[in-house]
Design a protein around this motif. Structure first.
Motif, PDB file in Angstrom:
ATOM      1  N   GLN A   2       0.883  -1.144   0.032  1.00  0.00           N
ATOM      2  CA  GLN A   2       0.191  -0.006  -0.113  1.00  0.00           C
ATOM      3  C   GLN A   2       0.836   1.269  -0.014  1.00  0.00           C
ATOM      4  N   GLU A  23      -7.823   9.197  -6.099  1.00  0.00           N
ATOM      5  CA  GLU A  23      -7.495   7.884  -5.455  1.00  0.00           C
ATOM      6  C   GLU A  23      -7.490   6.978  -7.041  1.00  0.00           C
ATOM      7  N   ASP A  27      -4.233   4.999  -8.338  1.00  0.00           N
ATOM      8  CA  ASP A  27      -4.204   3.570  -8.521  1.00  0.00           C
ATOM      9  C   ASP A  27      -3.723   3.105  -9.958  1.00  0.00           C
ATOM     10  N   CYS A  30      -0.182   3.638 -10.083  1.00  0.00           N
ATOM     11  CA  CYS A  30       0.769   2.523  -9.163  1.00  0.00           C
ATOM     12  C   CYS A  30       0.826   1.219 -10.222  1.00  0.00           C
TER      13      CYS A  30
END
Length: 107
Positions: A2, A23, A27, A30
């Motif tokens: 995380q 967010e 994501d 990432c």
């Protein structure tokens, strides 16, 4: 793993909708690069006198091993005063910078 994400709002109230969009975009980022250690996103509306509409400014600070990337985006030169467009553009720019970072790591 995380990755810590910090979202800060300046000169505007906290918006769950904007935070949720950030967010989602984070994501995706990432998944594109798994080396992100930390991410700070600042959403602000600079003080503007005698100006119609809101001009959003997004700053993304990404921490990677041995590197810090800063992405600044605003819509002051655009007729579109949409925070979601500025968020999309900022994260697209972040993805391009991460691509450059990955290329340099291969050398």
């Amino acid at each position: 793993m995380q990755v810590p994400l910090q979202i800060t709002f300046h000169n505007l109230p906290h918006s769950e909708a904007i935070a949720s969009r950030i967010e989602q975009q984070f994501d995706k980022l990432c998944h594109f690069c798994d080396r992100i250690v930390n991410c700070q996103v600042v959403v602000e509306i600079p003080h503007q006198h005698c100006h119609k509409g809101n001009s959003y400014h997004i700053r993304i600070n990404l921490t990677l091993p041995g590197e810090k990337l800063v992405i600044d985006r605003n819509n002051s030169n655009s007729f579109n005063n949409n925070a979601y467009v500025v968020i999309r553009d900022a994260f697209n720019a972040a993805q391009r910078k991460l691509k450059q970072y990955r290329e340099l790591q291969k050398i």
